[in-house]
Write an enzyme that holds these catalytic residues in place. Sequence first.
Site, short mmCIF file in Angstrom:
data_model
loop_
_atom_site.label_atom_id
_atom_site.label_comp_id
_atom_site.label_asym_id
_atom_site.label_seq_id
_atom_site.Cartn_x
_atom_site.Cartn_y
_atom_site.Cartn_z
N LYS A 98 43.79 38.47 41.47
CA LYS A 98 44.92 38.12 42.31
C LYS A 98 45.20 36.61 42.25
O LYS A 98 44.31 35.78 42.49
CB LYS A 98 44.66 38.53 43.76
CG LYS A 98 44.64 40.04 43.96
CD LYS A 98 45.96 40.69 43.60
CE LYS A 98 45.96 42.18 43.84
NZ LYS A 98 47.20 42.84 43.41
N LYS B 42 54.35 52.98 40.91
CA LYS B 42 53.80 53.36 42.21
C LYS B 42 54.52 54.61 42.71
O LYS B 42 55.76 54.60 42.88
CB LYS B 42 53.98 52.22 43.22
CG LYS B 42 53.24 50.93 42.87
CD LYS B 42 51.76 51.06 43.07
CE LYS B 42 51.06 49.73 43.30
NZ LYS B 42 51.19 48.76 42.22
#
Length: 368
Positions: free
Chosen positions: A165, A265
């Site tokens: 991240k 997603k």
Amino acid sequence: MQIETIKAFHVVQPFVDGPYRMSKGRVADCFDAVIVSITSDSGITGWGEMAPLGNFYSAAFPAGTRAGVPEIAPHLVGQDPCGLASIGRLMDTVFKGHPYIKSALDMACWDLAARAAGVPLVTLLGGKESDTAELYKVVTHGTVNQMAALAGRIVEDGFSRLQVKVGGNVHDDIERVTAVAASVPKGTVIFCDANAGWTPYQARQFADATRAIDYTFEQPCTTIDENMSVRRMLDKPMVLDESVTSLEAMLEIHRLGAADGLTLKISRLGGVTKTRLIRDVAVDLGFMITVEDTGGAEIDTSAMAHLSLSTPEERRLHAIAFHEWVTVRTASNAPPVTGSRMGIPAGPGLGIDVVPDLLGKLFFEVGR
């Protein structure tokens, strides 16, 4: 066959490893899930699940799902659950937008249809391309030492694919990624995921300073055009995630040449029906594909596994085992994980066996 009853449950799923941290102070402590059951007049039940990652990750939030399902579900009673395209059109007709609300309902219909046919869901999705998919692990946002140590532990556990991240202070993230890359063996696959946290200026700064590191750049900026402006100077592969919101968006990404890979997603796209459509077109257009979701436990992870394993292996990037992230269980016969690879449960439909006593609070029910 017709839909006889629809039920919806609210289940909070705390994370095993504590808070999940992204850049800019974005933190989640749990998946806040809605689980849906759809039962036909023949007595077959299908299951679906949707869980946003907090209110900050995408245009979806838990309270919205709980409010929206009761608005849509009554329109589905009496419909053929195996008419999957028809169910999708009906949901889009009676409820404009908000695809995430429709996702669990659509997933439950796919599970029911596959159970009625006596086949695993992967069969309806095109057939199993391999027995397992390679998993990745996330190195969440933290200090340089925390992220390097976490990456080292993940690799020691046998994983060779990391999503690191970034998306915060650029110079700090340059230091973080440099330390992570130095802490893992050469050949470890690294994705640097900014979760749309940067401007093109910041993303270019990061990319220029990290040219010597082997990684894939994931969703550095918000819009397709912003990411395309970064891609023009980039000497690394790019994957887009948050930008993939519809078939039209995927086709625009392809037209511009804005990415090499896509992360799909399920809930962002509105369910299994639209995810499968976009996946199949994207594969034919030459994209590399990851199929996952914004969160969930055994039900949602199983849907992700079936979609992943019906994606051609040469076009598949990796998968993620969300059911291992959370402290609660809602089903047995979960997607099996061996080492760094995940398969699909044995049995028809999703293959999981939901345990009703673990489903949390029933907040809605409708039937004939």
